[in-house]
Design an enzyme around this catalytic site. Sequence first.
Site, PDB file in Angstrom:
ATOM      1  N   ASP A   1      -0.857  30.882  12.313  1.00  0.00           N
ATOM      2  CA  ASP A   1      -0.328  29.592  11.867  1.00  0.00           C
ATOM      3  C   ASP A   1      -1.242  29.045  10.777  1.00  0.00           C
ATOM      4  OD1 ASP A   1       1.184  27.405  11.532  1.00  0.00           O
ATOM      5  OD2 ASP A   1       0.887  26.572  13.535  1.00  0.00           O
TER       6      ASP A   1
ATOM      7  N   GLU B   1       2.781  12.178  18.026  1.00  0.00           N
ATOM      8  CA  GLU B   1       2.355  11.283  19.112  1.00  0.00           C
ATOM      9  C   GLU B   1       2.059   9.886  18.564  1.00  0.00           C
ATOM     10  OE1 GLU B   1      -0.417  12.926  22.217  1.00  0.00           O
ATOM     11  OE2 GLU B   1      -1.758  11.412  21.423  1.00  0.00           O
TER      12      GLU B   1
ATOM     13  N   HIS C   1       0.789  17.002  14.546  1.00  0.00           N
ATOM     14  CA  HIS C   1       0.090  18.286  14.648  1.00  0.00           C
ATOM     15  C   HIS C   1       1.083  19.432  14.491  1.00  0.00           C
ATOM     16  CE1 HIS C   1      -2.008  21.447  17.383  1.00  0.00           C
ATOM     17  NE2 HIS C   1      -2.361  21.624  16.129  1.00  0.00           N
TER      18      HIS C   1
ATOM     19  N   PRO D   1      -7.303  15.765  18.274  1.00  0.00           N
ATOM     20  CA  PRO D   1      -6.308  15.423  19.294  1.00  0.00           C
ATOM     21  C   PRO D   1      -6.759  15.893  20.674  1.00  0.00           C
ATOM     22  CG  PRO D   1      -5.419  16.943  17.617  1.00  0.00           C
ATOM     23  CD  PRO D   1      -6.895  16.883  17.433  1.00  0.00           C
ATOM     24  N   GLY D   2      -6.481  15.075  21.659  1.00  0.00           N
ATOM     25  CA  GLY D   2      -6.766  15.496  23.045  1.00  0.00           C
ATOM     26  C   GLY D   2      -5.535  16.238  23.554  1.00  0.00           C
ATOM     27  N   SER D   3      -5.122  15.924  24.751  1.00  0.00           N
ATOM     28  CA  SER D   3      -3.891  16.528  25.260  1.00  0.00           C
ATOM     29  C   SER D   3      -2.959  15.386  25.639  1.00  0.00           C
ATOM     30  CB  SER D   3      -4.193  17.379  26.484  1.00  0.00           C
ATOM     31  OG  SER D   3      -4.746  16.563  27.484  1.00  0.00           O
TER      32      SER D   3
ATOM     33  N   HIS E   1     -11.720  21.218  16.800  1.00  0.00           N
ATOM     34  CA  HIS E   1     -10.373  20.820  16.362  1.00  0.00           C
ATOM     35  C   HIS E   1      -9.520  20.219  17.466  1.00  0.00           C
ATOM     36  CE1 HIS E   1      -8.827  24.251  18.470  1.00  0.00           C
ATOM     37  NE2 HIS E   1      -7.661  24.272  17.872  1.00  0.00           N
ATOM     38  N   GLY E   2     -10.044  20.154  18.684  1.00  0.00           N
ATOM     39  CA  GLY E   2      -9.253  19.597  19.783  1.00  0.00           C
ATOM     40  C   GLY E   2     -10.062  19.640  21.072  1.00  0.00           C
TER      41      GLY E   2
END
Lengths: 137, 482
Positions: free
Chosen positions: B99, B210, B238, B379-381, B405-406
């Site tokens: 990706d 989000e 994202h 970003p978290g989840s 990155h996360g």
Amino acid sequence: MKFQYFAHTADIRMKVEGNSFKELMVAGVLGMANILKEDICDTEDSFDIKSNIALKATDPTCLLIDFLSEVLSHSYLEKSIYCKVIFIKLTATDVIADIYGKKTIGFDEEIKAVTYHEAEVVKTRGNTWETFIIFDI
Amino acid sequence: MKINKQDIIKKEDFLWEIPQTFRPQMLVPARVIASETLLDAIMEDRSLVQLVNVASLPGLIGASLVMPDVHEGYGFPIGGVAATLYPNGAISPGGIGYDINCGVRLLTSQQNAEEIKFKLEELSKEMYAQIPSGMGKGGQINLNPKEMDEVLTKGAEWAVDNGYADKEDLAYMESNGRLDNADPAMVSEMAKKRGSDQLGTIGSGNHFVEVDYVDEIYDPIAAEAYGLSKGQVVVLIHTGSRGLGHQVATDYIREIMAAMPNYGIKVPDRELACVPFNSQEGENYFKAMCAAANFAWCNREIISWEVRKAWKNVFGADVDPLKLMYDVAHNIAKIETHQVDGEKLKVLVHRKGATRAFGPGFEDLPKEYKHIGQPVIIPGSMGTSSYILAGANRSEKISFGSCCHGAGRKLSRTAAKKQVNAPVLKEKLKEIGIYVQAGSFKGIAEEAPIAYKDVDEVVETIQNSGIAKKVAKLRPMAVVKG
């Protein structure tokens, strides 16, 4: 011929088995189709689309992975899931095949790629063929 | 190969090293940025074995590195950084991933959480209607071949030229949303066809849009520069280059694997396939990768257009427009200049699941961010916090200007599905004010918070390592998934 899924931290690990290299290739196609849309290949019915794939590779492992990658590309391009393969030619490094698919509205899962990681086509002592395949999800 | 704790040396707090002597093929040491607790967790999968494999790539300099959010990938670990000497060091498509230019952006609103909370359900439904997942269905735009080549050349600028965005957005993207080395002729027809109806689509897996609010400000000066304030509503997006990028990577991994013997290169894992950057195959891949990266920036710009449309449909045409704070890539390779052992060198930095995190003074930043450092979006989840950080100059010293990155996955999708009852989770999230719109319950289960590491601990580790500093914490309010 069969496929089974195993855990992988972020992706999908699939084991495919067959009584011949040909069966192994078909198991790979069906296992991948089942990720894209569960059970779609379980019913024997008519197909909406036929595509042709011709490939050469350096060894059976690369041939299998490259073949599945081609099938996957056709799936996205034609918005179809391929369930049937008719081999016109198949050697350890060369394949020509017609693939038959069903048109579908949307997939359950998006496979980004069929990777070479962990893939190694081997013939076992029991004369079956097998390999693991990791799909990037 | 097994790596034990005694094989790892503590270099500093939050910096660990597997020395080059660990395996004869290693050209550089392998380093881990992590707290000891996270390091122990990282050792539970094969991330470090993969990191050691990366340390053997031709032309690698400094160290192969992983961030605290690292997890096992396929070849390269996810959350990794590898820099090779330019121009004859290796370029490896696997070090960027399938990706290409998967990344994240943040849009800021002028509304606060209290103002919009009664419209959240409507907003999440409207966003789900406006933003297609594109999984086997396609999006709202169909590019003809000429338009496709323009997107691949111009990146986000194409969206501006065609009325989907304001020019102002371009200044707030890494590389202004366009890599000049892109060459559409290096992208296969199959890749172009796959991407032709995918602009403005998010895909599946961990991709999302989000709505969040700013829950906490840690650095008021940086937050003000970034346009963030407590209680403010923001939007995270994202996603990446979709099928086009996946096909570019597939095409070139195959081609580069076949070319490796010509350069006498052997790798311990086929997914590490690489060639010298200045080889014909290396240059062709780089041009195609840049084109796919441009497609991804344009994709996130079109999704922003869809989000902005949904926003107006819910809050009215007069609502203040959503402003782009920043857009960062976390799957990419870039030619950059870094200090290595006291020497300034031009290098190719592969970031796979890692974010550029340049500190204050970096030229490529918008003028109002230059004294603060580059915004880093973590970003978290679904259901947990996300963070905005500011890159710090220490990242230049220890991580080739890179950051995490996360949160990083810890559970397999299979394990997550076994442990999570998705309909129950969706209801529980709703009870605490988080609305989830997803294509399937399977997708919700796979991306449940339990499947991820503790993002607070990951970010705390980054802050303590000094490669970036905390600016603000976000809390989710509505999540749209493919």
